[in-house]
Every structure is written in C-alpha cells, then in structure tokens.
Design an enzyme around this catalytic site. Structure first.
Site, PDB file in Angstrom:
ATOM      1  N   ASP A 169       0.998  -1.096  -0.021  1.00  0.00           N
ATOM      2  CA  ASP A 169       0.041   0.103  -0.081  1.00  0.00           C
ATOM      3  C   ASP A 169       0.925   1.405  -0.014  1.00  0.00           C
ATOM      4  OD1 ASP A 169      -2.897   1.003   0.646  1.00  0.00           O
ATOM      5  OD2 ASP A 169      -1.390   2.302   1.930  1.00  0.00           O
ATOM      6  N   ILE A 170       0.742   2.103  -0.777  1.00  0.00           N
ATOM      7  CA  ILE A 170       1.188   3.478  -0.987  1.00  0.00           C
ATOM      8  C   ILE A 170       1.048   4.389   0.153  1.00  0.00           C
ATOM      9  CG2 ILE A 170       1.926   5.537  -2.508  1.00  0.00           C
ATOM     10  CD1 ILE A 170       1.151   3.922  -4.971  1.00  0.00           C
TER      11      ILE A 170
ATOM     12  N   ASN B  13      -2.364  12.625  -4.889  1.00  0.00           N
ATOM     13  CA  ASN B  13      -3.457  12.990  -5.831  1.00  0.00           C
ATOM     14  C   ASN B  13      -3.786  14.754  -5.401  1.00  0.00           C
ATOM     15  OD1 ASN B  13      -3.540  10.889  -7.508  1.00  0.00           O
ATOM     16  ND2 ASN B  13      -5.016   9.783  -5.948  1.00  0.00           N
TER      17      ASN B  13
ATOM     18  N   ASP C 114      -1.530   8.706 -11.418  1.00  0.00           N
ATOM     19  CA  ASP C 114      -1.359   7.683 -12.142  1.00  0.00           C
ATOM     20  C   ASP C 114       0.143   7.265 -12.691  1.00  0.00           C
ATOM     21  OD1 ASP C 114      -4.281   7.521 -12.058  1.00  0.00           O
ATOM     22  OD2 ASP C 114      -4.568   8.605 -14.105  1.00  0.00           O
TER      23      ASP C 114
ATOM     24  N   ARG D 259      10.601 -12.271  -9.422  1.00  0.00           N
ATOM     25  CA  ARG D 259      10.682 -13.279 -10.782  1.00  0.00           C
ATOM     26  C   ARG D 259       9.541 -13.005 -11.761  1.00  0.00           C
ATOM     27  NH1 ARG D 259      11.113 -18.702  -7.735  1.00  0.00           N
ATOM     28  NH2 ARG D 259       9.392 -17.684  -6.440  1.00  0.00           N
TER      29      ARG D 259
ATOM     30  N   GLU E  36      -4.542   2.322  -4.596  1.00  0.00           N
ATOM     31  CA  GLU E  36      -3.067   2.210  -4.285  1.00  0.00           C
ATOM     32  C   GLU E  36      -2.440   0.860  -3.913  1.00  0.00           C
ATOM     33  OE1 GLU E  36      -4.661   4.252  -0.761  1.00  0.00           O
ATOM     34  OE2 GLU E  36      -5.471   4.024  -2.815  1.00  0.00           O
TER      35      GLU E  36
ATOM     36  N   ARG F 257      12.774  -6.428   1.009  1.00  0.00           N
ATOM     37  CA  ARG F 257      13.420  -5.953  -0.111  1.00  0.00           C
ATOM     38  C   ARG F 257      12.613  -4.981  -1.052  1.00  0.00           C
ATOM     39  NH1 ARG F 257      14.484 -10.668  -1.934  1.00  0.00           N
ATOM     40  NH2 ARG F 257      13.243 -10.677  -3.766  1.00  0.00           N
TER      41      ARG F 257
END
Length: 537
Positions: free
Chosen positions: A413-414, A421, A430, A445, A456, A476
């Site tokens: 989650d951002i 926004n 976006d 991978r 988001e 990571r």
C-alpha cells in the site's frame, strides 16, 4: 422363455414356471459366493416366512417383488442373504441331488467345464444355481433342522417320482445353459459399461476442466456406474480432510465427516497391513471403529479403496450404499482400484499447477488465453482484481488446499497516496502507480503474479514460499521503493510503502481468502506502527 432380459428376469420366470409345473413351493438360489457367504434367493410364498424369520433381519434384505403369473402361489420374491445355510455350504463343496430333513428336494446346477477326464462320474464344474422344492404336504421346520440330508442318491428321495426327478434334471440343465448365456451377456455388457466409464475418465484428464473439477466428475462417474448413494475422496495426514464429495441426494451428516474415527482404522489397515480394499457391512469381521463408521454414515455397506500418489499414501475413496439390497461384486473392487490411478493423475496435476495459470470460466473450464495475455489492469498492466479472485478460488479447492506447498500473500500500500493526488493531481498519481508497478515487477521473478487490488494497493502471490522468505521479499521491495524519486510537475516526490504479509496455514485458514484477510490485518498493523514498514501475521 423366449425373452432373456437379465439374470433376475430369467430366474423369476423360472421359479414361477417350475412351481406351476411341479405344484411345489420353489426357491432358486443364485449368485452363490461361498467365500463371502452371500447368495440371492428367488422364492415363492411358501418360503417367504422361513427366509424372513429363520435368518436374522441383519442377514436378509428384500429386493423386489415380481409377479410371474396371476396366481399368488407362483409369485416370486427376491431375497439377498449374507449368511448361507449349512446345507448350501455342503452343496458348494459337493453338489448333488439330495433331500433334506425338512422334505426339501435339492437340485444343484453346475456350470460345465472342459476336462480331460470325461469318464469321471458325478458333477463337473462349479456351482451355478441350486433349486429347492417343497411339496405342500411335506413338513417345513426351521432352517436349522434342514441342514442334514437324509439321502445322498435320487433312489432314496421320497415324494417324487423317478420321471419327475429326470424331468427336473433336464429342466435344470436347460436353465443352467440359459443362465450361463444371460449371465455372461450381462457381464459383457457390464464390461462395456466399465470400459466406457474408463474412457470418459481418460477424456476428463485430457479436458480443459481444472483438475479439481476433474476429480469431482470422477467421483460422480464411480457413484453412477456402481449404484452408490455417495462417494467420498478423503485425504489423511495428521488430519482427515474431505477432498471431494458426490451424493445422489443432499446428505444430512449428523457430525462432520472428518471427525469420524473409523477413517484412521482403515488407513492403518491400508498402510501397515497392506490391505488392498475394505468391504464393510454390519456382520463384517472388522474393527469396532469401522463398524461404528458404518453406523455413523447411516450406510448398509462401505467399499474403501486406498489411493497412493507416487507411492505415498494419500487417502482413500469411499463408496457408500444405504440400500441393504446392494452388493459390490469383486470386479467392482477391481474397476474402482484401476480408477484410482486416474484420480491420482488428476490430483498430481492439481498439485503441480504453478503460475502463470490459465483463466477459468464460470464452469471451471480453462479459457484459451492465459491471465498474462488478457484482463490486465489498463493503467499499470498488472493483473486485475478479477484475476486475483479466480486464483484465490483455485487455490481454495479442497484437493489443492490440503496438500499444496504453502504460499504467501503480500499486500503493498502506498503511504498517504491521497495527498499525492490532492497535491499534484491525478495524472501524477497515475504516473506514480505505473512506476511503482514496474519497479515491483523488476524486483520479482518474471513468473510471480502482481495484482492491482484496488486504488493504491497491490497484491503479490509468492508460490511455495514460507512466511520467513516472504517477509524478506517484502522488505526488499519496501526498501527498493523508498529510495526512488517520482517525477512531478515542480520537481520530484518521494513515496514510501507499507506491506502486510501472511502465509497459508491449512490448520488455521479454510480458504485462500482467509490468508488474504490476515495479510490485510498485517497491513493495518504496519500502518498503526507509523507506516513505511513490513508486518506479518
């Protein structure tokens, strides 16, 4: 007898005709299995009470009534016995015409066999049928007193003329030939039906149905082919899990099937004693747990056949019958054992299925294109929410859920994305979403699926990954995003992410959605701890 529909029809007609011709009560014993102690009896009314009262009800099942003429005396009723009288056991060992103490005349019918000793006197071959005749004036004591024969040769038989005895021998020889013809015709037809069923199962393996549905369809094939009321596929490890369940009618289980202790007894017999199948009936010589299992399933008989996956015991298939008249033949056991290989292939396919996975339509059929070729989120080109729902549904299938390597889910989650926004506008938002999705994929991978979960948030599915390894991957990813600048109209912006991680636990989770819920709970925990971190549950 110009029409030979089936063995039962033939014997019903024969009983009525013999009773009418010889003016005697008639019982015709067939399907005689000395090893299992089974037989079927077509009998006229004079034998009905004796059969019903002389043998306990647990040994007797009335199958059907069939009128062979307008007279009550020649109507035939079919009984199934699971315990043979002693005189019939003697006939099995040494078939010959005798008269019992009850007055019953016994006429055996033996199937002819090719032998080099044509001059050998007496009966040759195996016992097919036994005719029991009783004239109205003869005594009818209980079956226990009818076990002793008063004569071994026809010359000492009372109440029957020599002409009648010779006529009976001739008629029974004709009946034996007709019986053999119809019997083997029925067997041939059954073999054709079995081969057709095996062909349908092979087609299922090669179909576009997902393996979970293939297993379910295979159980339906078994149940319908062998007249079972219910068929179960069980997986036994530390726990008992019902992988698939087919039933003719909606079952009403008084308690969960997985809680029944008798399954363990069956597993021990299969694994430790090397038993190839178990046939459980009320009088079966078996464990108390299996007898209790029969009662708990409200069944008259159970047929249990073990299932091995690559030489490792997986569980068993259980065919359940509630009709006491139903009996499984030995060839049924052999056919069911053969189909276990097909079921094992389907389960192996199911366990070996890895991403990228084909889409499933509403019927569980594989679509022609993979999820990597269609139905992507148009903005980020990640897989859409619908793709996640389908993958979670597939992983929740019973056959895969209980025996698949553990998988983990990550929710990314951002942090404070609404401010992006509000401050810079939706085009910048976006752009951040597209850049973030590309960076996530860069650090994973190629075959690892990323789903846009909504707004988001992104979900990452790590197949065959423990919680510890999944947390390392999440950390990571979180660090790789934290050090990146995202372009904006008046410079660049920095963003951070919060991640929640959960691993599948079959002992705690019942579906893949449970794993997703725990990942969401872990994400909320990360936000409560100041965001820009990874939390796991």
């Amino acid at each position: 007898m110009d029409r030979l529909d089936s063995v039962d029809w033939l014997l019903e007609q024969a009983v009525g005709a013999i009773a009418q011709t010889y003016q005697a009560e008639c019982a015709l014993w067939s399907h005689i299995d000395q090893r299992a102690g089974r037989a079927q009896v077509h009998a006229t009314p004079g034998f009905w009470d004796e059969l019903a009262e002389g043998i306990s009800t647990s040994n007797l099942s009335e199958l059907s009534d069939a009128e062979t003429s307008s007279d009550f005396e020649t109507s035939a009723r079919l009984f199934r016995l699971t315990q043979l009288p002693l005189w019939l056991t003697d006939q099995w060992r040494s078939p010959q015409m005798v008269q019992l103490a009850s007055g019953s005349l016994i006429v055996p019918v033996v199937s002819p066999e090719i032998t080099l000793k044509l001059e050998t006197p007496g009966w040759q071959g195996s016992l097919q049928l036994v005719l029991e005749l009783r004239r109205p004036l003869q005594p009818t004591p209980s079956m226990e007193s009818s076990d002793a024969a008063v004569a071994l040769f026809s010359t000492t038989i009372q109440g029957w003329t020599e002409a009648e005895l010779q006529s009976l021998k001739a008629r029974m020889a004709e009946l034996g030939l007709a019986y053999g013809m119809v019997y083997w015709h029925d067997k041939l037809e059954q073999s054709r039906q079995h081969m057709a069923m095996m062909g349908r199962m092979a087609h299922l393996l090669n179909s576009r149905l997902v393996p979970d549905l293939v297993v379910q369809e295979m159980l339906a094939e078994l149940g319908q082919e062998f007249g079972s009321d219910r068929v179960l596929l069980l997986h036994l490890t530390q726990h008992v899990d019902v992988v698939a369940d087919w039933a003719r009618t909606e079952p009403n289980d008084p308690e969960p099937l997985s809680s029944l202790a008798g399954w363990r007894d069956a597993a021990d017999l299969f694994v430790q004693d090397g038993v190839s199948y178990l046939w459980i009936e009320p009088l079966s010589d078996t464990t108390e747990g299996l007898r209790k299992l029969l009662h708990q399933l409200q069944a008259s008989s159970l047929l249990l056949v073990p299932l091995f996956l690559q030489a490792k015991f997986f569980g068993m298939v259980c065919l359940i019958t509630t009709d006491a008249a139903h009996a499984y033949a030995l060839e049924t056991v052999q056919i069911v054992s053969q189909t276990m290989d097909y079921v094992a292939i389907a389960l192996t396919q199911l366990q070996g299925y890895q991403t990228p996975l084909p889409w499933l339509d509403s019927n569980g059929v594989l679509a022609g294109t993979t999820m990597y070729e269609s139905d992507r989120d148009p903005l980020t080109h990640c897989l859409a929410r619908e793709a996640l729902d389908r993958e979670l549904k597939r992983r929740s299938s019973k056959a895969l859920w209980i025996d698949q390597p553990p998988f983990s889910l990550l929710i990314c989650d951002i942090d404070y994305f609404k401010l992006v926004n509000d401050s810079y506008g939706y085009p910048v938002g976006d752009s951040v979403l597209k850049t973030l999705a590309a960076r996530l994929q860069h650090h994973l991978r190629k075959e690892t699926p990323i789903y846009r979960y909504g707004g988001e948030q992104f979900v990452i599915l790590l197949a065959d990954t423990s919680l510890e390894l999944a947390v390392e991957v999440a950390e990571r990813l979180q660090q790789s995003i934290r050090g990146v600048s995202f372009a904006a109209p008046h410079g660049s912006i920095q963003i951070t992410t919060s991640l929640g991680v959960a691993q599948q636990d079959p002992n705690r989770d019942t579906t893949a959605w449970d794993v997703l819920e725990r990942a969401e709970a872990a994400l909320l925990d990360a936000k409560r701890h100041g965001r820009n971190c990874v939390k796991a549950l």
